[in-house]
Design a protein around this motif. Structure first.
Motif, PDB file in Angstrom:
ATOM      1  N   GLU A   3       0.823  -1.213   0.000  1.00  0.00           N
ATOM      2  CA  GLU A   3       0.000   0.000   0.000  1.00  0.00           C
ATOM      3  C   GLU A   3       0.859   1.266   0.000  1.00  0.00           C
ATOM      4  N   ALA A   4       1.976   1.264   0.711  1.00  0.00           N
ATOM      5  CA  ALA A   4       2.849   2.441   0.746  1.00  0.00           C
ATOM      6  C   ALA A   4       3.409   2.743  -0.642  1.00  0.00           C
ATOM      7  N   ASP A   5       3.786   1.703  -1.404  1.00  0.00           N
ATOM      8  CA  ASP A   5       4.279   1.908  -2.765  1.00  0.00           C
ATOM      9  C   ASP A   5       3.161   2.399  -3.680  1.00  0.00           C
ATOM     10  N   ARG A   6       1.974   1.830  -3.517  1.00  0.00           N
ATOM     11  CA  ARG A   6       0.820   2.255  -4.324  1.00  0.00           C
ATOM     12  C   ARG A   6       0.522   3.738  -4.068  1.00  0.00           C
ATOM     13  N   ARG A   7       0.616   4.153  -2.806  1.00  0.00           N
ATOM     14  CA  ARG A   7       0.352   5.552  -2.468  1.00  0.00           C
ATOM     15  C   ARG A   7       1.410   6.470  -3.084  1.00  0.00           C
ATOM     16  N   GLU A   8       2.663   6.032  -3.111  1.00  0.00           N
ATOM     17  CA  GLU A   8       3.709   6.837  -3.758  1.00  0.00           C
ATOM     18  C   GLU A   8       3.434   7.001  -5.249  1.00  0.00           C
ATOM     19  N   HIS A  13      21.707   8.985 -10.647  1.00  0.00           N
ATOM     20  CA  HIS A  13      20.833   7.935 -11.154  1.00  0.00           C
ATOM     21  C   HIS A  13      19.732   7.706 -10.125  1.00  0.00           C
ATOM     22  N   VAL A  14      18.561   7.339 -10.616  1.00  0.00           N
ATOM     23  CA  VAL A  14      17.424   7.108  -9.739  1.00  0.00           C
ATOM     24  C   VAL A  14      17.362   5.627  -9.387  1.00  0.00           C
ATOM     25  N   VAL A  15      17.511   5.339  -8.115  1.00  0.00           N
ATOM     26  CA  VAL A  15      17.349   3.979  -7.626  1.00  0.00           C
ATOM     27  C   VAL A  15      15.889   3.822  -7.211  1.00  0.00           C
ATOM     28  N   TRP A  16      15.289   2.688  -7.523  1.00  0.00           N
ATOM     29  CA  TRP A  16      13.879   2.498  -7.218  1.00  0.00           C
ATOM     30  C   TRP A  16      13.628   1.057  -6.796  1.00  0.00           C
ATOM     31  N   ALA A  17      12.538   0.867  -6.079  1.00  0.00           N
ATOM     32  CA  ALA A  17      12.097  -0.474  -5.698  1.00  0.00           C
ATOM     33  C   ALA A  17      10.588  -0.450  -5.505  1.00  0.00           C
ATOM     34  N   LEU A  18       9.929  -1.474  -5.981  1.00  0.00           N
ATOM     35  CA  LEU A  18       8.493  -1.664  -5.781  1.00  0.00           C
ATOM     36  C   LEU A  18       8.311  -3.091  -5.295  1.00  0.00           C
ATOM     37  N   ALA A  19       7.536  -3.249  -4.218  1.00  0.00           N
ATOM     38  CA  ALA A  19       7.475  -4.569  -3.583  1.00  0.00           C
ATOM     39  C   ALA A  19       6.060  -4.968  -3.201  1.00  0.00           C
ATOM     40  N   SER A  20       5.888  -6.265  -3.038  1.00  0.00           N
ATOM     41  CA  SER A  20       4.635  -6.802  -2.496  1.00  0.00           C
ATOM     42  C   SER A  20       4.767  -6.895  -0.976  1.00  0.00           C
ATOM     43  N   ARG A  21       3.683  -7.201  -0.323  1.00  0.00           N
ATOM     44  CA  ARG A  21       3.699  -7.351   1.142  1.00  0.00           C
ATOM     45  C   ARG A  21       4.609  -8.496   1.589  1.00  0.00           C
ATOM     46  N   GLU A  22       4.846  -9.438   0.736  1.00  0.00           N
ATOM     47  CA  GLU A  22       5.692 -10.592   1.073  1.00  0.00           C
ATOM     48  C   GLU A  22       7.119 -10.180   1.431  1.00  0.00           C
ATOM     49  N   ILE A  23       7.587  -9.061   0.882  1.00  0.00           N
ATOM     50  CA  ILE A  23       8.960  -8.624   1.164  1.00  0.00           C
ATOM     51  C   ILE A  23       9.143  -8.333   2.649  1.00  0.00           C
ATOM     52  N   GLU A  24       8.060  -8.044   3.350  1.00  0.00           N
ATOM     53  CA  GLU A  24       8.139  -7.745   4.783  1.00  0.00           C
ATOM     54  C   GLU A  24       8.586  -8.961   5.596  1.00  0.00           C
ATOM     55  N   ARG A  25       8.572 -10.123   4.986  1.00  0.00           N
ATOM     56  CA  ARG A  25       9.008 -11.349   5.675  1.00  0.00           C
ATOM     57  C   ARG A  25      10.474 -11.674   5.384  1.00  0.00           C
ATOM     58  N   ALA A  26      11.201 -10.699   4.837  1.00  0.00           N
ATOM     59  CA  ALA A  26      12.604 -10.923   4.481  1.00  0.00           C
ATOM     60  C   ALA A  26      13.435 -11.195   5.725  1.00  0.00           C
ATOM     61  N   ASN A  53      16.444   9.400  -5.005  1.00  0.00           N
ATOM     62  CA  ASN A  53      15.016   9.222  -5.238  1.00  0.00           C
ATOM     63  C   ASN A  53      14.267  10.022  -4.188  1.00  0.00           C
ATOM     64  N   PHE A  54      12.943   9.936  -4.221  1.00  0.00           N
ATOM     65  CA  PHE A  54      12.073  10.545  -3.232  1.00  0.00           C
ATOM     66  C   PHE A  54      11.213   9.444  -2.638  1.00  0.00           C
ATOM     67  N   VAL A  55      10.995   9.494  -1.317  1.00  0.00           N
ATOM     68  CA  VAL A  55      10.198   8.482  -0.626  1.00  0.00           C
ATOM     69  C   VAL A  55       9.137   9.196   0.189  1.00  0.00           C
ATOM     70  N   GLY A  56       7.895   8.730   0.077  1.00  0.00           N
ATOM     71  CA  GLY A  56       6.801   9.328   0.828  1.00  0.00           C
ATOM     72  C   GLY A  56       7.068   9.293   2.324  1.00  0.00           C
ATOM     73  N   TRP A  92       5.193   8.775   4.670  1.00  0.00           N
ATOM     74  CA  TRP A  92       4.414   7.686   5.283  1.00  0.00           C
ATOM     75  C   TRP A  92       5.067   6.324   5.087  1.00  0.00           C
ATOM     76  N   ASN A  93       6.066   6.224   4.219  1.00  0.00           N
ATOM     77  CA  ASN A  93       6.639   4.936   3.840  1.00  0.00           C
ATOM     78  C   ASN A  93       7.787   4.561   4.790  1.00  0.00           C
ATOM     79  N   ALA A  94       7.432   4.338   6.056  1.00  0.00           N
ATOM     80  CA  ALA A  94       8.424   4.095   7.113  1.00  0.00           C
ATOM     81  C   ALA A  94       9.310   2.891   6.821  1.00  0.00           C
ATOM     82  N   GLN A  95       8.727   1.820   6.294  1.00  0.00           N
ATOM     83  CA  GLN A  95       9.528   0.615   6.034  1.00  0.00           C
ATOM     84  C   GLN A  95      10.590   0.874   4.965  1.00  0.00           C
ATOM     85  N   SER A  96      10.212   1.564   3.899  1.00  0.00           N
ATOM     86  CA  SER A  96      11.195   1.879   2.853  1.00  0.00           C
ATOM     87  C   SER A  96      12.276   2.813   3.379  1.00  0.00           C
TER      88      SER A  96
END
Length: 198
Positions: free
Chosen positions: A29-34, A120-133, A157-160, A162-166
């Motif tokens: 959801e945090a990535d979707r909001r960004e 260069h712009v570094v980016w990452a988009l993830a599913s909720r499953e990544i939280e189990r890393a 890059n820029f991070v919202g 609200w995106n505490a985990q990122s």
């Protein structure tokens, strides 16, 4: 299909079109909001507007053969995420897919942005499953980011806000988080992040 990293049930591999579909449908959801905060309201796109983007299929892509029409049939309301995923992959100098048990859980890469000079712009988009890393996987992320930083001396890059985990992950990987500012089409608060090669 190259596998660049393996740890137990986790791998880092080349990106395939199906990986883009999975990530766009299972996006955190945090990535979707960004995505929403930095683009027009994706839920308002018409089918023809989305199909028009598919006409750009002759552009160079990463990986070869990734065509937007392959993910055009995503469920209603997911088109913005699908477009952001594909554009991120297409615009990257390098991009990878993190998988757990063979299923995509994160896409990440580095893209060049001419307006940023040598950055260069570094980016990452993830599913909720990544939280189990597992912690060991996170430790390897730090090494992977350091390796990318050797090739790309300034990554930004820029991070919202609200995106505490990122933000935690970026700090863990050595990024400096700068003061928040309003950016994007909706004027939301984002933190600029930067990592310079030492």
């Amino acid at each position: 299909m190259a596998v660049y990293y393996r740890y137990k049930d986790w791998t880092v591999e080349d990106v395939r079109p199906i990986d883009c579909v999975i990530i766009s449908l299972e996006l955190r959801e945090a990535d979707r909001r960004e995505i929403f905060a930095s683009t027009a309201d994706a839920s308002a796109w018409t089918e023809s507007q989305f199909a028009d983007l598919a006409n750009c299929a002759n552009r160079p892509v990463c990986p070869p053969g990734l065509l937007l029409e392959e993910i055009c049939n995503v469920r209603q309301g997911e088109q913005g995420a699908a477009r952001a995923v594909v554009e991120s992959v297409r615009g990257s100098r390098v991009c990878f897919c993190v998988k757990r048990n063979g299923a995509a859980v994160m896409l990440f890469g580095v893209a060049r942005r001419a307006l940023l000079g040598d950055a260069h712009v570094v980016w990452a988009l993830a599913s909720r499953e990544i939280e189990r890393a597992p912690f060991v996987f996170l430790r390897h992320c730090r090494r992977a980011v350091a390796g990318l930083n050797e090739v790309f001396p300034v990554m930004v890059n820029f991070v919202g806000v609200w995106n505490a985990q990122s933000l935690r992950w970026l700090r863990w990987c050595g990024f400096r988080v700068l003061d928040a500012r309003r950016i994007g089409i909706h004027g939301e608060w984002f933190y600029p992040v930067i990592k310079r090669r030492v």
